[in-house]
Design a protein around this motif. Structure first.
Motif, short mmCIF file in Angstrom:
data_model
loop_
_atom_site.label_atom_id
_atom_site.label_comp_id
_atom_site.label_asym_id
_atom_site.label_seq_id
_atom_site.Cartn_x
_atom_site.Cartn_y
_atom_site.Cartn_z
N LEU A 3 5.83 -33.75 -62.11
CA LEU A 3 5.42 -33.02 -63.31
C LEU A 3 4.24 -32.10 -63.05
O LEU A 3 4.21 -30.96 -63.54
N ASP A 62 11.34 -33.92 -69.81
CA ASP A 62 11.10 -32.73 -68.98
C ASP A 62 12.29 -31.77 -69.07
O ASP A 62 12.11 -30.57 -69.27
N TRP A 113 7.22 -30.87 -71.55
CA TRP A 113 6.42 -31.34 -70.42
C TRP A 113 5.38 -32.36 -70.89
O TRP A 113 5.18 -33.39 -70.22
#
Length: 97
Positions: A57, A30, A35
């Motif tokens: 997330l 991240d 991502w």
């Protein structure tokens, strides 16, 4: 590894350290701007620690409904802090495990 400064030094590398937990690997990806790879680390796991990362997330992604679902799965509520503060708190938490 004992603190967040040491963890942040790992961000200079091209790959996460192989000894990192899956949760810390997700946070590493991240922080590196990947991502999807971060999500892939925890998406298939059912433990509460991974659910907590999953929640963060989806919050970062902007999917509030999904984030809230994963916060609940982790047994927590969405924190009232910035995403950067949440990331650092999660790194600290999983470094302590």
């Amino acid at each position: 590894m004992e603190n967040i400064a040491e963890f942040k030094k790992l961000l200079e590398k091209d790959r996460p350290d192989e000894h990192l937990s899956v949760q810390l690997r997700a946070l590493w990806y991240d922080a590196k701007g990947d991502w999807q790879m971060a999500h892939d680390q925890v998406d298939h796991l059912g433990d509460t620690a991974s659910a907590r990362i999953h929640a963060y997330l989806h919050r970062k992604e902007g999917d509030s409904w999904n984030a809230n679902y994963w916060y609940a799965r982790a047994g927590e509520k969405r924190p009232e802090i910035s995403l950067d503060q949440e990331w650092e708190a999660l790194v600290q938490r999983f470094l302590s495990v």
